[in-house]
Design a protein around this motif. Sequence first.
Motif, PDB file in Angstrom:
ATOM      1  N   UNK A 225     -53.912 -55.423  34.254  1.00 23.77           N
ATOM      2  CA  UNK A 225     -54.688 -54.960  35.413  1.00 23.77           C
ATOM      3  C   UNK A 225     -53.809 -54.055  36.263  1.00 23.77           C
ATOM      4  N   UNK A 226     -54.383 -52.933  36.701  1.00 25.04           N
ATOM      5  CA  UNK A 226     -53.685 -52.028  37.602  1.00 25.04           C
ATOM      6  C   UNK A 226     -54.591 -51.636  38.764  1.00 25.04           C
ATOM      7  N   UNK A 227     -53.967 -51.457  39.921  1.00 25.01           N
ATOM      8  CA  UNK A 227     -54.686 -50.902  41.072  1.00 25.01           C
ATOM      9  C   UNK A 227     -53.791 -49.873  41.744  1.00 25.01           C
ATOM     10  N   UNK A 228     -54.340 -48.678  41.939  1.00 25.02           N
ATOM     11  CA  UNK A 228     -53.634 -47.601  42.628  1.00 25.02           C
ATOM     12  C   UNK A 228     -54.387 -47.300  43.910  1.00 25.02           C
ATOM     13  N   UNK A 229     -53.754 -47.553  45.041  1.00 25.27           N
ATOM     14  CA  UNK A 229     -54.376 -47.371  46.349  1.00 25.27           C
ATOM     15  C   UNK A 229     -53.506 -46.396  47.141  1.00 25.27           C
ATOM     16  N   UNK A 230     -54.011 -45.200  47.365  1.00 26.14           N
ATOM     17  CA  UNK A 230     -53.214 -44.164  48.009  1.00 26.14           C
ATOM     18  C   UNK A 230     -53.961 -43.578  49.193  1.00 26.14           C
ATOM     19  N   UNK A 231     -53.353 -43.634  50.359  1.00 25.90           N
ATOM     20  CA  UNK A 231     -53.975 -43.128  51.581  1.00 25.90           C
ATOM     21  C   UNK A 231     -53.079 -42.057  52.205  1.00 25.90           C
ATOM     22  N   UNK A 232     -53.664 -40.901  52.468  1.00 27.74           N
ATOM     23  CA  UNK A 232     -52.954 -39.836  53.171  1.00 27.74           C
ATOM     24  C   UNK A 232     -53.662 -39.574  54.491  1.00 27.74           C
ATOM     25  N   UNK A 233     -52.904 -39.617  55.563  1.00 33.22           N
ATOM     26  CA  UNK A 233     -53.443 -39.448  56.912  1.00 33.22           C
ATOM     27  C   UNK A 233     -52.899 -38.149  57.496  1.00 33.22           C
ATOM     28  N   UNK A 234     -53.790 -37.217  57.808  1.00 29.35           N
ATOM     29  CA  UNK A 234     -53.380 -35.946  58.393  1.00 29.35           C
ATOM     30  C   UNK A 234     -53.557 -35.964  59.898  1.00 29.35           C
ATOM     31  N   UNK A 235     -52.456 -36.033  60.626  1.00 29.25           N
ATOM     32  CA  UNK A 235     -52.513 -36.084  62.091  1.00 29.25           C
ATOM     33  C   UNK A 235     -52.154 -34.754  62.744  1.00 29.25           C
ATOM     34  N   UNK A 236     -51.961 -33.717  61.916  1.00 25.47           N
ATOM     35  CA  UNK A 236     -51.584 -32.397  62.429  1.00 25.47           C
ATOM     36  C   UNK A 236     -52.003 -31.355  61.401  1.00 25.47           C
ATOM     37  N   UNK A 237     -51.699 -30.106  61.658  1.00 28.62           N
ATOM     38  CA  UNK A 237     -51.883 -29.058  60.652  1.00 28.62           C
ATOM     39  C   UNK A 237     -50.955 -29.405  59.478  1.00 28.62           C
ATOM     40  N   UNK A 238     -51.539 -29.708  58.320  1.00 32.44           N
ATOM     41  CA  UNK A 238     -50.731 -30.235  57.223  1.00 32.44           C
ATOM     42  C   UNK A 238     -51.473 -30.058  55.911  1.00 32.44           C
ATOM     43  N   UNK A 239     -50.804 -30.420  54.809  1.00 36.02           N
ATOM     44  CA  UNK A 239     -51.460 -30.417  53.507  1.00 36.02           C
ATOM     45  C   UNK A 239     -51.060 -31.676  52.750  1.00 36.02           C
ATOM     46  N   UNK A 240     -52.062 -32.302  52.110  1.00 35.33           N
ATOM     47  CA  UNK A 240     -51.808 -33.521  51.372  1.00 35.33           C
ATOM     48  C   UNK A 240     -52.638 -33.588  50.103  1.00 35.33           C
ATOM     49  N   UNK A 258     -58.332 -43.643  45.996  1.00 31.57           N
ATOM     50  CA  UNK A 258     -57.756 -42.572  46.812  1.00 31.57           C
ATOM     51  C   UNK A 258     -58.458 -42.494  48.165  1.00 31.57           C
ATOM     52  N   UNK A 259     -57.658 -42.405  49.243  1.00 33.26           N
ATOM     53  CA  UNK A 259     -58.230 -42.351  50.596  1.00 33.26           C
ATOM     54  C   UNK A 259     -57.628 -41.175  51.362  1.00 33.26           C
ATOM     55  N   UNK A 260     -58.485 -40.488  52.098  1.00 33.38           N
ATOM     56  CA  UNK A 260     -58.043 -39.403  52.956  1.00 33.38           C
ATOM     57  C   UNK A 260     -58.538 -39.638  54.372  1.00 33.38           C
ATOM     58  N   UNK A 261     -57.674 -39.355  55.340  1.00 32.57           N
ATOM     59  CA  UNK A 261     -58.072 -39.468  56.749  1.00 32.57           C
ATOM     60  C   UNK A 261     -57.574 -38.223  57.489  1.00 32.57           C
ATOM     61  N   UNK A 262     -58.511 -37.396  57.940  1.00 32.41           N
ATOM     62  CA  UNK A 262     -58.169 -36.164  58.648  1.00 32.41           C
ATOM     63  C   UNK A 262     -58.409 -36.346  60.136  1.00 32.41           C
TER      64      UNK A 262
END
Length: 306
Positions: A225-240, A258-262
Amino acid sequence: MIDQIQKRILEEVADLHTVPEGAYNIRANGASAGRNTTANIDIVSKTDVSGIDIRIKPGTKHESVHIPVVLSESGIKETVYNDFYIGEDSDIVIVAGCGIHNCGNQDSEHDGIHRFYVGKNAKVKYVEKHYGEGDGNGKRILNPGTEVYMEEGSSMEMEMVQIKGVDSTIRTTVAELAAGARLVVRERLLTHGSQQAVSDYVVRLNGADASADVVSRSVAKDDSYQKFDSQIVGNAKCSGHTECDAIIMGNAKIVAVPQLEANNIDAALIHEAAIGKIAGEQIIKLMTLGLTEEEAEAQIVNGFLK
């Protein structure tokens, strides 16, 4: 003294065939098995908890630090805290990793907590490999925790590898990036049997023009079993960018989250995820070259995880 089993494990997790050049701290079965410092890199044991402080002077270039851990006795359970203070304008390589040889009936576990404080404009390449072996019933458990704090203009490349023999792992990584900082993560993971592996990344892009690229390539075989949980939070002008690319085999299970928060109008964030089996035509093509089906599968998996 390092015995033959421990030497072989050191080769697996740190590519060490002899004593490394530069700074190093080798830990075996809960105790120090060797240490060396340099004019620019100091290693000091902590006094309040188990672990070390590694201090790298500003401007240090083209030096390395090796801090491998080896467990070759059944029943050892330890938590170790290692803090890295990386001076401004440095350019260094850090090689960590843990190998467990367990031929007993008791579980062996190493939980390594690594904290990186990366100074302005410093460059770090960090390699972390995990490996397990042994024919005992005791489990081989590794739970690494990584914290990264990056100052302006710094960069860090992380190579996270776990290819064989670890029964259970929960890998957590948290990163905070200031303006212009750049983080690249390349994870490679293989599970088989009834092994379980969870990777959890949280990357916060706090400064203007910070960037992150988090990519996992994994293969899950048998009943693992595998779980990949990745969250990128952009709090400024940025790239992810975050990506999970996985091959599933047998009765394995894979979860990709995969999670994104802008939180800024100029945050440019992308996520990708793909899970699938090996294509039949790939197997057939290799079998026409003389490989058995098992050999063909192994060839494809090895190429995928390189």
